[in-house]
Enzyme design. Structure first.
Site, mmCIF file in Angstrom:
data_model
loop_
_atom_site.group_PDB
_atom_site.id
_atom_site.type_symbol
_atom_site.label_atom_id
_atom_site.label_comp_id
_atom_site.label_asym_id
_atom_site.label_seq_id
_atom_site.Cartn_x
_atom_site.Cartn_y
_atom_site.Cartn_z
ATOM 1 N N HIS A 77 0.815 -1.222 0.000
ATOM 2 C CA HIS A 77 0.000 0.000 0.000
ATOM 3 C C HIS A 77 0.845 1.267 0.000
ATOM 4 C CE1 HIS A 77 -4.028 -1.816 0.552
ATOM 5 N NE2 HIS A 77 -3.285 -2.832 0.945
ATOM 6 N N ASP B 170 3.512 9.368 -1.671
ATOM 7 C CA ASP B 170 2.335 8.646 -1.233
ATOM 8 C C ASP B 170 2.077 7.500 -2.190
ATOM 9 O OD1 ASP B 170 0.152 8.220 0.411
ATOM 10 O OD2 ASP B 170 -0.397 10.342 0.428
HETATM 11 O O1 F6P Z 1 -0.131 1.941 3.733
HETATM 12 C C1 F6P Z 1 -0.363 2.841 4.711
HETATM 13 C C2 F6P Z 1 -1.296 2.392 5.820
HETATM 14 O O2 F6P Z 1 -1.070 1.092 6.267
HETATM 15 C C3 F6P Z 1 -2.760 2.562 5.364
HETATM 16 O O3 F6P Z 1 -3.353 1.376 4.988
HETATM 17 C C4 F6P Z 1 -3.405 3.225 6.526
HETATM 18 O O4 F6P Z 1 -4.135 4.316 6.096
HETATM 19 C C5 F6P Z 1 -2.297 3.737 7.395
HETATM 20 O O5 F6P Z 1 -1.082 3.258 6.898
HETATM 21 C C6 F6P Z 1 -2.582 3.341 8.823
HETATM 22 O O6 F6P Z 1 -1.527 3.519 9.663
HETATM 23 P P1 F6P Z 1 -1.531 2.912 11.112
HETATM 24 O O7 F6P Z 1 -2.088 1.520 11.027
HETATM 25 O O8 F6P Z 1 -0.103 2.935 11.526
HETATM 26 O O9 F6P Z 1 -2.394 3.800 11.935
#
Ligand code: F6P
Length: 455
Positions: A154, A363
């Site tokens: 992601h 991003d």
């Molecule tokens: O890829 C980035 C990501 O894992 C997204 O899926 C999500 O928006 C974000 O990071 C969530 O971050 P965390 O789980 O650290 O709060």
């Protein structure tokens, strides 16, 4: 059809608020065909890691695992978010090379495999998500799992030379050869991964985006740009106009235009640069001064990590400086808010904003850019100002594309957006909205799963 098993660090458990596009998309995939969702429970416990919890909701079984403090700190806060996250976002300067955190990350991935393997059947299709779980496929194979396993990243995939700066990078990234399909958001991410395979990974790139590992195993790679539930967000934004928070925001503007940014408080999002770009706009476009307010919503994220704490105080300082310099008795240029809002309210805010500012330094995709477009009023849409360094820029080409480091360029784009005539706004918006109607979140998961099942 085989059973779908989704694995991700965070799991959107029933009854919990929707946690962004990833969770929404995966939940819908599982709802469509039933299956298992496996991940971290979100709990940090005093006992040993590995206690499992099971919950069933319709056709979906959720199995989640607790982590103890030491494992959580090494795996999530430590290696995933202080080494991999900056590395994958091209920030070698922020990488924490601490070996014990790296070992903790591998320990937790092995524990995920220990707990998940007994739940799997040969006929399953397993879909693993994101940088927290890169080696999980290889750990499952070591435990005799032979079913189809796909991985989706992601985040961006950075250049090969950056990946090679990770200690033990070959051992780490060669675990990706255990997958059947590796998905990325954009073509450029696919190509950068293939470059790593050729230059450092000891493998070969064959035709049709197949890569061949040193031992001869073949892995399919491909781009699958994640998206949003376009129709639902458009409808949600229309309805949100009547929400008290949205009405109050509109009233508080007293006829002024609104520019909006909504981002987790993360250094990859380019927030200090965005504030500085807005300041440059205020300085250079005196005739527009006072007619546009910037609302930046930035919920605190990964607050235990030092870089995130530093960013928070840096932003408070810049916002204070800009407001101190340019505010008038009845107008504050930047409204900076750490509070989080419901998704429905945010879509109403997007619709109320004439400008969407999405200017990350890097991003993977950025779903806020897509949501901003989906939420607009078709008769009077706003203008998206979008970083060329977001994955979304390869699809939303009718946005005003900027380099987020180029403050004059950002200032010019804000001024252009604020003054753009309605026919031009409609034309740009329509092309992007039509694209998002065709390429929505359902298409993303269907395309990925079709490709995985065709391997
Ligand atoms: O890829 C980035 C990501 O894992 C997204 O899926 C999500 O928006 C974000 O990071 C969530 O971050 P965390 O789980 O650290 O709060």
């Amino acid at each position: 059809m085989s059973r779908l098993v989704v694995v991700s660090n965070r799991v959107a458990l029933p009854g919990q608020p929707q946690t962004g596009g990833l969770a929404t998309g995966l939940r819908a995939a599982l709802k469509e065909r039933g299956g298992l969702w496996f991940g971290w429970s979100g709990k940090v416990t005093r006992q040993d890691s590995g206690t499992l919890h099971e919950q069933v909701d319709g056709q979906i079984t959720f199995v989640t695992m607790d982590l103890n403090r030491a494992d959580h700190d090494a795996y999530y806060t430590g290696f995933a978010n202080r080494a991999l996250w900056p590395l994958l976002h091209f920030r070698l300067d922020l990488v924490d090379y601490d070996r014990s955190k790296r070992e903790g990350y591998h320990r937790v991935n092995a524990l995920f495999a220990d707990k998940l393997a007994p739940l799997l059947k040969d006929s399953d299709t397993v879909w693993i998500h994101d940088y927290h779980l890169i080696p999980l496929g290889a750990r499952l194979r070591e435990r005799g799992i032979g079913c189809r396993i796909g991985f989706f990243l992601h985040t961006p995939m950075p250049s090969a030379d950056l990946l090679a700066a990770l200690p033990d990078h070959q051992r780490f990234f060669s675990t990706m050869y255990a997958y059947d399909l590796i998905g990325f958001h954009t073509r450029r991410d696919v190509e950068r991964f293939q470059a790593y395979v050729r230059l450092y990974g000891g493998g070969k790139v064959l035709g049709g985006d197949l890569v061949e590992a040193p031992g001869g195993r073949r892995v399919q790679t491909g781009d699958f740009p994640i998206s949003i539930d376009t129709g639902f967000i458009a409808q949600q934004a229309r309805a949100a106009i009547n929400k008290p928070a949205v009405r109050e925001l509109r009233q508080s503007l007293r006829g002024r235009q609104l520019a909006i940014g909504v981002d987790r408080l993360d250094y990859s999002k380019g927030l200090p640069e965005r504030f500085a770009g807005f300041e440059r706009y205020l300085k250079r476009y005196k005739e527009q001064r006072g007619s546009l307010t910037l609302l930046q919503i930035a919920p605190v994220s990964r607050g235990e990590v030092a870089e995130y704490q530093m960013l928070r105080s840096q932003l408070e300082q810049i916002a204070g400086h800009v407001n101190g310099t340019y505010a008038e008795a009845d107008w504050t240029p930047i409204r900076y808010v750490n509070q989080n809002y419901t998704h429905a309210t945010l879509t109403g805010f997007f619709r109320a904003a004439s400008i969407g500012l999405v200017t990350p330094l890097r991003d993977g995709m950025n779903l806020v850019a897509k949501e901003y477009i989906a939420a607009q009023d078709p008769e009077d849409p706003g203008v998206l100002v979008l970083s060329l360094l977001a994955g979304a820029a390869s699809e939303l080409t009718q946005a005003l594309i900027v380099n987020p480091h180029d403050l004059d360029g950002v200032a010019d784009a804000i001024a252009t957006a604020a003054a753009m005539p309605r026919p031009q706004r409609i034309e740009r918006w329509r092309a992007m909205f039509e694209h998002l109607q065709k390429h929505d979140i359902a298409k993303w998961r269907q395309n990925y799963l079709k490709a995985l099942e065709a391997v």
